[in-house]
Design an enzyme around this catalytic site. Structure first.
Site, PDB file in Angstrom:
ATOM      1  N   HIS A 195       0.858  -1.183   0.000  1.00  0.00           N
ATOM      2  CA  HIS A 195       0.000   0.000   0.000  1.00  0.00           C
ATOM      3  C   HIS A 195       0.893   1.232   0.000  1.00  0.00           C
ATOM      4  O   HIS A 195       2.021   1.203   0.499  1.00  0.00           O
ATOM      5  CB  HIS A 195      -0.872  -0.052   1.266  1.00  0.00           C
ATOM      6  CG  HIS A 195      -1.952   0.978   1.336  1.00  0.00           C
ATOM      7  ND1 HIS A 195      -1.708   2.300   1.662  1.00  0.00           N
ATOM      8  CD2 HIS A 195      -3.298   0.876   1.181  1.00  0.00           C
ATOM      9  CE1 HIS A 195      -2.856   2.956   1.685  1.00  0.00           C
ATOM     10  NE2 HIS A 195      -3.831   2.128   1.389  1.00  0.00           N
TER      11      HIS A 195
ATOM     12  N   ASP B  36       3.180  -4.275   8.253  1.00  0.00           N
ATOM     13  CA  ASP B  36       1.948  -3.488   8.156  1.00  0.00           C
ATOM     14  C   ASP B  36       0.800  -4.469   8.311  1.00  0.00           C
ATOM     15  O   ASP B  36       0.468  -5.218   7.399  1.00  0.00           O
ATOM     16  CB  ASP B  36       1.894  -2.773   6.805  1.00  0.00           C
ATOM     17  CG  ASP B  36       0.578  -2.025   6.580  1.00  0.00           C
ATOM     18  OD1 ASP B  36      -0.270  -2.010   7.501  1.00  0.00           O
ATOM     19  OD2 ASP B  36       0.400  -1.468   5.480  1.00  0.00           O
TER      20      ASP B  36
ATOM     21  N   GLN C 199      -4.524  -5.079   7.358  1.00  0.00           N
ATOM     22  CA  GLN C 199      -5.504  -6.077   6.936  1.00  0.00           C
ATOM     23  C   GLN C 199      -5.460  -7.320   7.814  1.00  0.00           C
ATOM     24  O   GLN C 199      -6.497  -7.904   8.141  1.00  0.00           O
ATOM     25  CB  GLN C 199      -5.248  -6.470   5.472  1.00  0.00           C
ATOM     26  CG  GLN C 199      -5.317  -5.351   4.469  1.00  0.00           C
ATOM     27  CD  GLN C 199      -6.717  -4.791   4.304  1.00  0.00           C
ATOM     28  OE1 GLN C 199      -7.713  -5.468   4.555  1.00  0.00           O
ATOM     29  NE2 GLN C 199      -6.810  -3.539   3.901  1.00  0.00           N
TER      30      GLN C 199
ATOM     31  N   LYS D 212     -10.455  -0.652  10.407  1.00  0.00           N
ATOM     32  CA  LYS D 212     -10.632  -1.917   9.687  1.00  0.00           C
ATOM     33  C   LYS D 212     -11.005  -3.050  10.638  1.00  0.00           C
ATOM     34  O   LYS D 212     -11.461  -4.104  10.211  1.00  0.00           O
ATOM     35  CB  LYS D 212      -9.366  -2.267   8.911  1.00  0.00           C
ATOM     36  CG  LYS D 212      -8.995  -1.229   7.847  1.00  0.00           C
ATOM     37  CD  LYS D 212      -7.773  -1.656   7.071  1.00  0.00           C
ATOM     38  CE  LYS D 212      -7.196  -0.521   6.235  1.00  0.00           C
ATOM     39  NZ  LYS D 212      -8.080  -0.052   5.176  1.00  0.00           N
TER      40      LYS D 212
ATOM     41  N   CYS E 222      -4.776   2.309  -3.753  1.00  0.00           N
ATOM     42  CA  CYS E 222      -3.573   2.890  -3.128  1.00  0.00           C
ATOM     43  C   CYS E 222      -2.376   1.952  -3.284  1.00  0.00           C
ATOM     44  O   CYS E 222      -1.574   1.797  -2.352  1.00  0.00           O
ATOM     45  CB  CYS E 222      -3.815   3.227  -1.656  1.00  0.00           C
ATOM     46  SG  CYS E 222      -5.024   4.528  -1.393  1.00  0.00           S
TER      47      CYS E 222
END
Length: 415
Positions: free
Chosen positions: A131, A209, A212, A235, A373
């Protein structure tokens, strides 16, 4: 589409879960809402909404400063969430939890603060599937500090190319590996422990990261071997405006502050300021108090279902979606990684992804379309855009059927 009243094979009572999300009873263009964009931002259950409203109704005040009842109660509630997050990630210490505005701010914090300790000639490795939030800050660091930015390629299936990744580490110049734990475009779940072990063997630290990943399965930063881990509340069925950076305490102690201002200081004179202890050294200004409490409510809500059940539900749903989408003429699923979370990007012959999303919306179905993105990944895939369906705990098979059936009609319209 009728509202489901089923308990799926994971043991989750999906009808009861869906009733806890007020927005799922809404209609869009006179059709029942089918929300398939949870990877962008998940919907919010009553537990989160009510916790935030209760805070504003009954115990809102600024924190860490007030010597009165409301401030003390708000401070206790806010700091209790730090304990919750530490438990959620299995962090060794609550002082390793830094609250940020989102994952993007958390990664920028590391890039600015840890990055300031790097020297020209050192390198940072990212992957082709990142991303922009885990790409642009490292470009800025490269331009500011003269470090090298290396890009680990992916395979045509959408997995990280581990042989190529190993080669990028081979010269001993890599200071940090910053890799997504789960791709927001391909759904690829990366082999985090293997990545961490390889990075550490080469003398590098590793940042994941987890924006998700934390939604779909249990995340244990110690088991992963991570040095930094980031995620965002919105999220995870929580509010916007609140995110988390976890980092090993020794790293936080060595890193300079990211921003200056109130609450991150120990002493201030016109000549010099000294810093508060971690994590407060990195939390300048009035924080997102209500949003942090909302995040705590979201974590409590998710954990009561258990990540084994959540993962089983979403894996079954993703498998079912792949089977149903395979029946749509002209549809191509993008990427076939070894391990995939509840994210499926696709294209359809002769139909632009933006048209797909617009026509699905006319039928009450919300999906994302565009480059998500991740423009460099799109170029790697030879695409300008995809449509993307992504799932949450509240997603049911009937919604997948509605998506597939509507895509068939859209295809017939264009052919």
């Amino acid at each position: 589409m009728s509202h489901p009243s089923i308990t799926d094979t994971s043991g989750l009572d999906l009808a009861a879960i869906r009733k806890q999300f007020p927005i799922l009873s809404e209609k869009v263009h006179d059709r029942p809402l089918v929300f398939l964009d949870s990877a962008a931002s998940a919907q919010k259950p009553d537990a989160v909404i009510n916790a935030m409203v209760h805070t504003m109704h009954h115990q809102y005040a600024n924190i860490h400063r007030g010597l009165y009842w409301l401030s003390e109660r708000a401070t206790e509630a806010y700091e209790a969430v730090r304990d919750q997050v530490a438990g959620f990630l299995n962090a060794p210490s609550r002082e390793e939890i830094v609250f940020t505005g989102n994952s993007t701010e958390a990664i920028n914090l590391v890039a600015y603060s840890f990055g300031s300790l790097l020297t020209p000639g050192q390198a940072v490795v990212i992957s082709e599937m990142e991303h922009h939030a885990n790409l642009v800050p490292w470009q800025m660091l490269r331009d500011r500090m003269g470090i090298e930015l290396r890009i680990a390629p992916i395979t045509d299936a959408g997995d990280l190319d581990m042989d190529a990744f190993s080669q990028l580490l081979s010269d001993g110049k890599v200071a940090l590996v910053a890799i997504t734990h789960m791709s927001n475009v391909l759904g690829t779940i990366t082999p985090a422990r293997q990545i961490a072990d390889m990075a550490h063997a080469a003398g590098a630290l590793v940042l994941f990261d987890g924006s998700q990943a934390v939604v779909h399965h249990r995340t244990d930063v110690q088991a992963l071997g991570a040095d930094f881990y980031t995620f965002t509340g919105h999220k995870l069925y929580g509010p916007t405006g609140i995110g988390v950076l976890w980092a090993r305490r020794a790293l936080l102690e060595d890193m300079p502050p990211f921003m200056g201002g109130g609450d991150m200081i120990s002493t201030v004179t016109f000549e010099k300021s000294t810093w508060a202890n971690v994590p407060h050294k990195f939390e300048a200004g009035t924080p997102a108090i209500v949003e942090a409490i909302g995040l705590g409510a979201a974590i409590e809500w998710v954990e009561k279902f258990g990540f084994d059940a959540i993962a089983a539900h979403e894996q079954a749903l993703t498998s079912y979606a792949l089977q149903r989408l395979a029946t749509v003429p002209g549809l191509n699923v993008v990427g076939h990684p070894k391990e995939r979370g509840g994210v499926i990007s696709f294209t359809m012959a002769d139909v632009h992804p933006h048209d797909i999303a617009t026509l699905l919306d006319r039928n009450g179905i919300a999906v994302r379309a565009g480059h998500h993105c991740a423009e460099p990944l799109m170029r790697r895939l030879g695409l300008t855009a995809t449509a993307r369906a992504s799932f949450g705990i509240y997603t049911v098979q009937e919604e997948i059927d509605a998506l597939a059936d509507t895509l068939v009609r859209i295809r017939e319209f264009f052919v």
